[in-house]
Design a protein around this motif. Structure first.
Motif, short mmCIF file in Angstrom:
data_model
loop_
_atom_site.label_atom_id
_atom_site.label_comp_id
_atom_site.label_asym_id
_atom_site.label_seq_id
_atom_site.Cartn_x
_atom_site.Cartn_y
_atom_site.Cartn_z
N ILE A 163 19.07 -10.11 -8.73
CA ILE A 163 19.33 -9.58 -7.43
C ILE A 163 19.11 -8.13 -7.48
O ILE A 163 19.88 -7.62 -8.54
N LEU A 164 18.67 -7.55 -6.68
CA LEU A 164 18.49 -5.88 -6.54
C LEU A 164 19.42 -5.48 -5.39
O LEU A 164 19.40 -6.00 -4.48
N ALA A 165 20.12 -4.21 -5.80
CA ALA A 165 20.98 -3.78 -4.82
C ALA A 165 20.49 -2.10 -4.97
O ALA A 165 20.60 -1.60 -6.09
N GLY A 166 20.04 -1.58 -3.78
CA GLY A 166 19.60 -0.04 -3.75
C GLY A 166 18.29 -0.07 -4.83
O GLY A 166 18.36 0.97 -5.54
N GLY A 167 17.54 -0.91 -5.02
CA GLY A 167 16.50 -0.96 -6.18
C GLY A 167 16.82 -1.05 -7.40
O GLY A 167 15.84 -1.41 -8.59
N ARG A 168 17.98 -1.27 -7.73
CA ARG A 168 18.51 -1.51 -9.34
C ARG A 168 18.97 -3.13 -9.41
O ARG A 168 19.44 -3.58 -8.45
N ASN A 169 18.74 -3.70 -10.55
CA ASN A 169 19.26 -4.80 -10.90
C ASN A 169 20.83 -4.99 -10.80
O ASN A 169 21.59 -4.03 -11.33
N ALA A 170 21.26 -5.78 -9.84
CA ALA A 170 22.77 -5.86 -9.72
C ALA A 170 23.43 -7.08 -9.67
O ALA A 170 24.47 -6.94 -9.63
N GLY A 171 22.64 -8.24 -9.89
CA GLY A 171 23.58 -9.38 -9.91
C GLY A 171 22.32 -10.60 -9.88
O GLY A 171 21.19 -10.27 -10.57
N VAL A 172 22.66 -11.56 -9.82
CA VAL A 172 21.96 -12.79 -10.05
C VAL A 172 22.09 -13.89 -9.07
O VAL A 172 23.28 -14.06 -8.64
N VAL A 173 21.01 -14.71 -8.76
CA VAL A 173 21.14 -15.88 -7.90
C VAL A 173 21.55 -16.98 -8.77
O VAL A 173 21.15 -17.32 -9.64
N THR A 174 22.56 -17.76 -8.21
CA THR A 174 23.14 -18.76 -8.69
C THR A 174 22.72 -20.14 -8.35
O THR A 174 22.62 -21.09 -8.89
N SER A 175 22.36 -20.10 -6.81
CA SER A 175 21.80 -21.31 -6.13
C SER A 175 20.95 -20.98 -5.07
O SER A 175 21.13 -19.67 -4.63
N GLY A 176 19.92 -21.71 -4.69
CA GLY A 176 19.01 -21.34 -3.75
C GLY A 176 18.15 -22.51 -3.35
O GLY A 176 17.69 -23.31 -4.09
N THR A 177 17.56 -22.35 -1.85
CA THR A 177 17.03 -23.59 -1.41
C THR A 177 16.26 -23.03 -0.09
O THR A 177 16.82 -22.06 0.47
N MET A 178 15.55 -24.00 0.30
CA MET A 178 14.96 -23.97 1.55
C MET A 178 16.03 -24.84 2.34
O MET A 178 16.06 -26.08 2.19
N SER A 179 16.84 -24.26 3.28
CA SER A 179 17.77 -25.31 3.88
C SER A 179 16.98 -26.02 4.98
O SER A 179 16.46 -25.66 6.07
N PRO A 180 16.98 -27.16 4.87
CA PRO A 180 16.77 -28.15 5.65
C PRO A 180 17.09 -28.18 7.09
O PRO A 180 16.56 -28.18 8.11
N THR A 181 18.47 -27.80 7.33
CA THR A 181 19.04 -27.77 8.58
C THR A 181 18.85 -26.49 9.30
O THR A 181 18.48 -26.53 10.64
N LEU A 182 18.63 -25.29 8.65
CA LEU A 182 18.53 -24.05 9.13
C LEU A 182 16.83 -23.78 9.26
O LEU A 182 16.43 -22.76 10.13
N GLY A 183 15.91 -24.23 8.41
CA GLY A 183 14.74 -24.05 8.41
C GLY A 183 14.44 -22.65 7.48
O GLY A 183 13.45 -22.13 7.92
N LYS A 184 15.34 -22.17 6.78
CA LYS A 184 15.27 -20.72 6.38
C LYS A 184 15.60 -20.96 4.77
O LYS A 184 16.29 -21.78 4.35
N ALA A 185 15.11 -19.97 4.00
CA ALA A 185 15.34 -19.93 2.68
C ALA A 185 16.69 -19.20 2.47
O ALA A 185 16.89 -18.10 3.08
N ILE A 186 17.60 -19.88 1.77
CA ILE A 186 19.08 -19.29 1.75
C ILE A 186 19.48 -19.41 0.18
O ILE A 186 18.79 -19.96 -0.71
N GLY A 187 20.40 -18.66 -0.16
CA GLY A 187 21.00 -18.42 -1.44
C GLY A 187 22.15 -18.08 -1.53
O GLY A 187 22.92 -17.48 -0.77
N ILE A 188 22.73 -18.34 -2.88
CA ILE A 188 24.10 -17.64 -3.19
C ILE A 188 23.83 -17.07 -4.60
O ILE A 188 23.17 -17.20 -5.56
N GLY A 189 24.78 -15.85 -4.61
CA GLY A 189 24.69 -15.22 -6.02
C GLY A 189 25.70 -14.18 -6.05
O GLY A 189 26.49 -14.06 -5.07
N TYR A 190 25.79 -13.58 -7.30
CA TYR A 190 26.73 -12.81 -7.20
C TYR A 190 26.14 -11.27 -7.07
O TYR A 190 25.18 -10.67 -7.64
N VAL A 191 26.97 -10.18 -6.44
CA VAL A 191 26.36 -8.97 -6.00
C VAL A 191 27.75 -8.23 -6.11
O VAL A 191 28.73 -8.57 -6.02
#
Lengths: 371, 129
Positions: free
Chosen positions: A308-336
């Motif tokens: 995960i990048l914040a302000g262009g810098r490496n700042a964190g990491v995605v811990t889970s993510g998927t295409m949400s079947p209910t929302l029809g969007k790509a979603i994720g969870i991560g530390y920032v």
């Protein structure tokens, strides 16, 4: 933790899954169904009707005796000394330094009888940690392999189960995070109104040899309600839409419950527990990062481990993510970093060497309409 | 499982339909059924050069990310614009509406390295053992 090369274990429902055409995959040392007909179809069945999952791979430990309450109180961050008979509590179990050993639910089954339900991948580790800290007046047993566990989840779950139990099973008497014993075909089943999907539903603990018959009976009863057998694939998309943590993905020994958004199960005021001093220190010094939910703005699906990048810098990491079947969007969870943890903050996820825009959003991503 | 006779197949489970100097490419029915629900496809821009046996994009199911491999060398003449909005076409119609790219071939003799339908069927049987 299962080592590569170890033989995969099977739950008592293995033959049932194979006969139903499930695709079996290795998971946490077990050969488990990842899907029957398709992850998305199974996901929608749980959101709209009901789904049935085999989660017998989970671990169950029983603690009995006059010392059981004090024994568990010292091991977990939530105040299990306040747990009433017939109720369930979600907890984390931490190391001295506050790192999460596991997340678990603790049941108070009787006055001096408790059950801890732990992640399949952590059964060996948790057992070693807990058994080594057992005090006087506690009988502590690993009942994982003799216990079958089915999760019946979705808005029609109660109707399906009521159709199976004598007299409807009086399910209205079981509150959310409550568990009571019922009898089915002369067998005892612990009916727990809990789950990992964000829908109403039950987790049904039975003897492992009884699980296939209970599964078949539920499927036969549930057909008219739209009940579908569901695999671990749908279990993962459903829990991700709720931002429920998955051990080994979102939380582990290098993370603490406060930064993982699990501060609500850390009860500092309620006596000693392992990790209390460290977690108090972390709380006083302030967090450096936080587990948040985000939506992709650019195309791409965030996956576990993506930077995960914040302000262009490496700042964190995605811990889970998927295409949400209910929302029809790509979603994720991560530390920032805390500077980028508020709703609306713009971050980016690096996917295949390309920074792709994402936005921190309110979680859970999905909220069911209350009846 | 469908294995159309008129197509060529790669060992990476892509199919190729040849029209003159252009190779139309998608993934096979076997590949889509192994992947499960396709939720995302990422394809190159028109004009991009691709090399045989190198990746040209990705296809993602709910759980997994899989690379797509070019069966022949050339430049991308066309990409299927429908897959951005409807990636599920890869599941429902892998050989027609679910096609992915068209490659203007540099060297059509590379087609000789691909499998015909019987060879591909045998290859799949071996792989799924």
């Amino acid at each position: 933790m299962a080592e590569p090369g170890d033989a995969l274990r099977r739950t008592s429902l293995y033959e049932t899954h194979v006969a139903a055409g499930a695709k079996m995959v290795p998971f946490a040392g077990f050969e488990m169904p990842v899907q029957y007909t398709g992850v998305i179809e199974e996901h929608h069945a749980v959101r709209q009707a009901a789904g049935l999952f085999d989660v017998s791979h989970m671990g169950e430990f029983e603690a009995r005796g006059p010392g059981a309450a004090a024994f568990l109180r010292r091991l977990v961050t939530n105040d299990v000394s306040r747990l009433e008979v017939g109720r369930v509590m979600y907890c984390t179990m931490c190391r001295e330094d506050g790192g999460i050993i596991d997340d678990l639910t603790v049941y108070r089954l009787a006055d001096e009888r408790y059950m801890a339900v732990v992640n399949a991948s952590n059964i060996g580790k948790d057992w070693a940690w807990m058994a080594a800290r057992k005090g006087a007046g506690v009988e502590f047993r690993d009942v994982s392999s003799e216990t079958g566990l089915l999760a019946l989840q979705g808005p029609r779950a109660e109707a399906v189960l009521a159709g199976l139990l004598p007299g409807g099973g009086d399910l209205g008497a079981i509150p959310y995070y409550g568990a009571q014993e019922r009898t089915w075909q002369g067998k005892r089943v612990l009916v727990s109104r809990t789950g990992y999907t964000g829908e109403d539903g039950f987790e049904l603990y039975c003897g492992a040899p009884d699980a296939p018959a209970l599964w078949e009976a539920l499927m036969a009863r549930g057909g008219g309600e739209g009940l579908k057998p569901c695999g671990l694939g749908a279990r993962d998309t459903l829990r991700t839409e709720m931002k429920f943590a998955l051990y080994g993905n979102d939380i582990d020994e290098a993370t603490n419950p406060l930064e993982a958004g699990l501060g609500w199960v850390v009860k500092f005021q309620a006596g000693e527990f392992i990790g209390r001093e460290a977690l108090l220190g972390i709380k006083e010094r302030g967090l450096s990062r936080k587990l948040v939910g985000f939506e992709m703005v650019d195309r791409g699906i965030p996956r576990h481990g993506a930077p995960i990048l914040a302000g262009g810098r490496n700042a964190g990491v995605v811990t889970s993510g998927t295409m949400s079947p209910t929302l029809g969007k790509a979603i994720g969870i991560g530390y920032v970093p805390l500077t980028h943890a508020a709703e609306g903050c713009e971050i980016a996820v690096e996917i295949r060497d390309k920074a792709r825009a994402a936005r921190v959003v309110e979680t859970p991503f999905y909220r069911r309409e209350k009846a | 499982m469908e294995f159309p006779k008129h197509l060529k197949y790669s060992r990476e489970h892509e199919w190729v339909k040849v029209e003159g100097n252009v190779a139309q490419v998608g993934i096979t029915d076997y590949a889509q059924s192994e992947l499960g629900d396709v939720v995302y496809v990422e394809l190159p821009e028109v004009g991009t050069d691709v090399e045989a046996n190198n990746t040209f994009g990705v296809v993602e199911s709910v759980k997994a990310v899989s690379d797509l491999f070019a069966p022949v060398t050339g430049s991308i003449a066309e990409v299927n614009p429908q897959l951005e909005e409807e990636p599920e076409l890869v599941n429902s119609d892998p050989y027609e509406d679910g096609w992915m790219i068209k490659i203007e071939m540099n060297d059509p003799s590379e087609l000789n390295d691909l499998l015909d339908v019987d060879e591909y069927k045998t290859f799949v049987e071996e792989e799924s053992k």
